[in-house]
Scaffold this motif. Structure first.
Motif, PDB file in Angstrom:
ATOM      1  N   SER A  65      37.439  36.844  32.820  1.00 51.78           N
ATOM      2  CA  SER A  65      36.535  35.630  32.180  1.00 51.78           C
ATOM      3  C   SER A  65      37.668  34.963  31.369  1.00 51.78           C
ATOM      4  O   SER A  65      37.411  33.733  30.771  1.00 51.78           O
ATOM      5  CB  SER A  65      35.605  36.110  31.380  1.00 51.78           C
ATOM      6  N   LYS A  66      38.877  35.583  30.664  1.00 47.56           N
ATOM      7  CA  LYS A  66      39.596  34.778  29.992  1.00 47.56           C
ATOM      8  C   LYS A  66      40.205  33.530  30.440  1.00 47.56           C
ATOM      9  O   LYS A  66      40.574  32.427  29.635  1.00 47.56           O
ATOM     10  CB  LYS A  66      40.754  35.816  29.407  1.00 47.56           C
ATOM     11  N   ALA A  67      40.142  33.280  31.765  1.00 46.06           N
ATOM     12  CA  ALA A  67      40.544  31.932  32.373  1.00 46.06           C
ATOM     13  C   ALA A  67      39.771  30.798  32.063  1.00 46.06           C
ATOM     14  O   ALA A  67      40.147  29.735  31.787  1.00 46.06           O
ATOM     15  CB  ALA A  67      40.595  32.153  33.920  1.00 46.06           C
ATOM     16  N   GLY A 209      50.690  41.111  36.820  1.00 48.49           N
ATOM     17  CA  GLY A 209      51.146  39.805  36.202  1.00 48.49           C
ATOM     18  C   GLY A 209      50.269  38.544  36.697  1.00 48.49           C
ATOM     19  O   GLY A 209      49.185  38.907  37.280  1.00 48.49           O
ATOM     20  N   SER A 210      50.614  37.400  36.814  1.00 44.92           N
ATOM     21  CA  SER A 210      49.788  36.195  37.105  1.00 44.92           C
ATOM     22  C   SER A 210      50.675  35.239  37.842  1.00 44.92           C
ATOM     23  O   SER A 210      51.719  35.189  37.863  1.00 44.92           O
ATOM     24  CB  SER A 210      49.302  35.474  35.776  1.00 44.92           C
ATOM     25  N   GLN A 211      49.828  34.289  38.599  1.00 40.27           N
ATOM     26  CA  GLN A 211      50.287  33.321  39.468  1.00 40.27           C
ATOM     27  C   GLN A 211      51.255  34.042  40.511  1.00 40.27           C
ATOM     28  O   GLN A 211      52.736  33.285  40.423  1.00 40.27           O
ATOM     29  CB  GLN A 211      51.084  32.143  38.525  1.00 40.27           C
ATOM     30  N   ILE A 289      39.335  44.462  42.215  1.00 40.47           N
ATOM     31  CA  ILE A 289      40.276  43.315  41.837  1.00 40.47           C
ATOM     32  C   ILE A 289      39.566  42.538  40.797  1.00 40.47           C
ATOM     33  O   ILE A 289      38.240  42.232  40.338  1.00 40.47           O
ATOM     34  CB  ILE A 289      40.597  42.635  42.855  1.00 40.47           C
ATOM     35  N   GLU A 290      40.485  41.700  39.854  1.00 34.68           N
ATOM     36  CA  GLU A 290      39.964  40.909  38.716  1.00 34.68           C
ATOM     37  C   GLU A 290      40.663  39.480  38.875  1.00 34.68           C
ATOM     38  O   GLU A 290      41.485  39.157  38.251  1.00 34.68           O
ATOM     39  CB  GLU A 290      40.347  41.613  37.523  1.00 34.68           C
ATOM     40  N   PRO A 291      40.181  38.752  40.077  1.00 31.67           N
ATOM     41  CA  PRO A 291      40.787  37.319  39.745  1.00 31.67           C
ATOM     42  C   PRO A 291      40.175  36.369  38.627  1.00 31.67           C
ATOM     43  O   PRO A 291      39.004  36.526  38.365  1.00 31.67           O
ATOM     44  CB  PRO A 291      40.370  36.690  41.214  1.00 31.67           C
ATOM     45  N   ALA A 389      41.633  26.685  34.925  1.00 34.95           N
ATOM     46  CA  ALA A 389      41.786  28.054  34.347  1.00 34.95           C
ATOM     47  C   ALA A 389      42.868  27.974  33.102  1.00 34.95           C
ATOM     48  O   ALA A 389      43.758  27.099  33.172  1.00 34.95           O
ATOM     49  CB  ALA A 389      42.463  29.001  35.407  1.00 34.95           C
ATOM     50  N   TYR A 390      42.678  28.552  32.117  1.00 33.89           N
ATOM     51  CA  TYR A 390      43.521  28.772  30.964  1.00 33.89           C
ATOM     52  C   TYR A 390      43.657  27.376  30.385  1.00 33.89           C
ATOM     53  O   TYR A 390      44.801  26.863  29.853  1.00 33.89           O
ATOM     54  CB  TYR A 390      44.898  29.219  31.418  1.00 33.89           C
ATOM     55  N   HIS A 391      42.911  26.485  30.347  1.00 34.02           N
ATOM     56  CA  HIS A 391      42.926  25.213  29.784  1.00 34.02           C
ATOM     57  C   HIS A 391      41.968  25.136  28.398  1.00 34.02           C
ATOM     58  O   HIS A 391      42.295  24.947  27.552  1.00 34.02           O
ATOM     59  CB  HIS A 391      42.905  24.144  30.841  1.00 34.02           C
TER      60      HIS A 391
HETATM   61  C1  LIG Z   1      44.600  37.851  32.849  1.00 31.73           C
HETATM   62  C2  LIG Z   1      44.262  38.987  33.448  1.00 31.73           C
HETATM   63  C3  LIG Z   1      43.471  39.020  34.693  1.00 31.73           C
HETATM   64  C4  LIG Z   1      43.559  37.622  35.611  1.00 31.73           C
HETATM   65  O1  LIG Z   1      44.854  37.121  35.804  1.00 31.73           O
HETATM   66  P1  LIG Z   1      44.718  35.796  36.695  1.00 31.73           P
HETATM   67  O2  LIG Z   1      45.975  35.510  36.984  1.00 31.73           O
HETATM   68  O3  LIG Z   1      43.881  34.739  36.156  1.00 31.73           O
HETATM   69  O4  LIG Z   1      44.064  36.106  38.114  1.00 31.73           O
HETATM   70  C5  LIG Z   1      42.904  40.122  35.537  1.00 31.73           C
HETATM   71  N1  LIG Z   1      43.056  41.237  34.829  1.00 31.73           N
HETATM   72  C6  LIG Z   1      43.845  41.397  33.528  1.00 31.73           C
HETATM   73  C7  LIG Z   1      43.874  42.828  33.052  1.00 31.73           C
HETATM   74  C8  LIG Z   1      44.293  40.351  33.019  1.00 31.73           C
HETATM   75  O5  LIG Z   1      44.860  40.506  31.730  1.00 31.73           O
END
Ligand SMILES: *Cc1c(COP(=O)(O)O)cnc(C)c1O
Length: 432
Positions: A65-67, A209-211, A289-291, A389-391
């Motif tokens: 949800s931080k996105a 990581g991301s992206q 998974i956590e998209p 996301a992230y804006h």
């Molecule tokens: C930020 C984060 C995500 C999501 O990352 P995305 O690049 O937005 O998919 C998932 N899990 C954890 C623990 C994170 O810190």
């Protein structure tokens, strides 16, 4: 340029999202404005949920949800049957206020405070993702005090370096997140948690990581984690029932970004889980998974009003818009690239490359480094794509800019889900 979801160019040559002409949206809600394509968010939720299924492997999709988080988003995520990950008391509070089912909430973070852990225990949050030994002890004390049992995962660092920007790569050996799988102490910690009366040890978490565009990075992570599960069993005789692989699935921002096909990837991932488990001779763990970004980024478009344009003595072409790095920080923070258009002149011929900059008193206040645009005129509407996301979640009040409104659009109708901030909001915590 790529248009996602319900975004089209209508017969007037205007940009249209969710059946709503952006010119009408701007008239109704003013600028800057975050527009979210609700149908596309829901489609992405369904894509993940429906692709991440197998006969042999138990699975769960958790939205990071931080996105992008607010009450309407919590409701949407719940309706689509995804779980929710939160990383702070504030995100947890939002989920609770939205009546998100607590058993499907995962609480992350590398330094959760005692108050935050207490809040989670009090509200019977489904799972706490522990980051370190201190936190494990702190949580255990809180649980003991209140005689409450709680599910926990332990975040570990598998030492993988995914090809991404340094600030968003989280799993090199010096990352601040989790306990290293190469440390002997981690085995002892796992054993300690597993033995604890009030902590229900469910398994391990890692996020690399991301992206990320390379599927291989995730397969490597899976392989390392599956092997580690076996090592844990051998060393301290603890069974790992759940393996959370985090998020980080790359998305398209600009030409040259090559996200993999989520459906194919998730199917392959689950096949690998089965193969690895049988190769290692361990029970198949549940896979989570956590998209975050991949659910919402392409559903968001920010609309701005153009002010002046300026050609510098050095030859650079700027177009000024009525937003700033306060509502769009990723270009300054990550050197990120975006695509932009003039939403009221979609069929006009491209004139040249412009740098889109905002109102903040910073040279680094760049929103779009290279926007191929027709010659912009004052009051044109400039749209920046893939800002879902992230804006909003990274926005600030720098220069005392007020945060834009967020609207959801769908099937020709629009609704405000977060109001535009007012000057009064800016001073609400001031004491004269
Ligand atoms: C930020 C984060 C995500 C999501 O990352 P995305 O690049 O937005 O998919 C998932 N899990 C954890 C623990 C994170 O810190």
């Amino acid at each position: 340029m790529k248009l996602f979801g319900t975004t089209i160019i209508n017969e007037k040559g205007h940009l249209e999202i969710g059946g709503c002409c952006t010119m009408e949206l701007v008239k109704k809600y003013q600028t800057p404005l975050y527009v979210m394509d609700e149908a596309h968010i829901r489609n992405q939720c369904r894509l993940f949920k429906e692709s991440f299924i197998s006969d042999k492997v138990d699975t769960e999709v958790i939205y990071a949800s931080k996105a992008f988080l607010n009450l309407a988003m919590c409701k949407l995520i719940n309706e689509e049957g995804l779980s929710l990950d939160v990383v702070s008391g504030g995100e947890l509070y939002t989920a609770l206020k939205a009546h998100f089912p607590v058993e499907r909430i995962y609480f992350h973070g590398n330094n959760k405070t005692e108050e935050e852990l207490h809040m989670a225990v009090k509200h019977d949050i489904g799972t706490i993702v522990l980051d370190n030994q201190y936190e494990a002890h702190l949580l255990s004390e809180i649980c003991e005090k209140h005689h409450k049992h709680i599910n926990v995962l332990l975040r570990v660092n598998p030492g993988i370096e995914a090809h991404t920007h340094e600030y968003i790569s989280t799993t090199k050996n010096d990352s601040k997140f989790g306990e290293s799988i190469f440390s002997e102490a981690t085995f002892e910690l796992i054993k300690w948690i597993d033995d604890h009366e009030f902590l229900n040890f469910r398994g391990l978490h890692s996020h690399i990581g991301s992206q990320i565009f390379e599927r291989e990075s995730f397969y490597r992570q899976l392989g390392i984690m599956m092997t580690y599960i076996k090592t844990v069993k051998q060393n301290v005789n603890v069974c790992i029932d759940e393996l959370n692989l985090g998020g980080g699935f790359g998305i398209y921002y600009v030409d040259g970004d090559t996200p993999f096909d989520i459906n194919i990837f998730l199917k392959e991932l689950l096949e690998k889980v089965e193969n690895d488990a049988s190769g290692l001779n361990i029970p198949i763990p549940k896979i989570l998974i956590e998209p975050g970004r991949a659910i919402v980024a392409n559903s968001g478009t920010t609309l701005y009003k153009v002010g002046s344009t300026k050609k510098t003595y050095g030859g650079k072409h700027y177009v000024f818009v009525d937003g700033s790095m306060a509502d769009h920080i990723r270009t300054a923070l990550y050197d990120a690239d975006y695509e932009a258009v003039l939403a009221n002149r979609m069929n006009d011929e491209i004139e040249e490359n412009y740098t889109v900059t905002g109102k903040c008193c910073e040279s680094g206040d760049i929103l779009v480094k290279t926007a191929k645009l027709p010659k912009p005129n004052p009051k044109d509407i400039l749209a920046v794509f893939s800002t879902g996301a992230y804006h909003y979640s990274m926005s600030s009040n720098y220069n005392l800019m007020t945060r834009p409104a967020v609207i959801f659009v769908k099937d020709g109708s629009s609704r405000v889900v977060v109001k535009r901030e007012t000057y009064t909001d800016l001073l609400r915590n001031n004491i004269e």
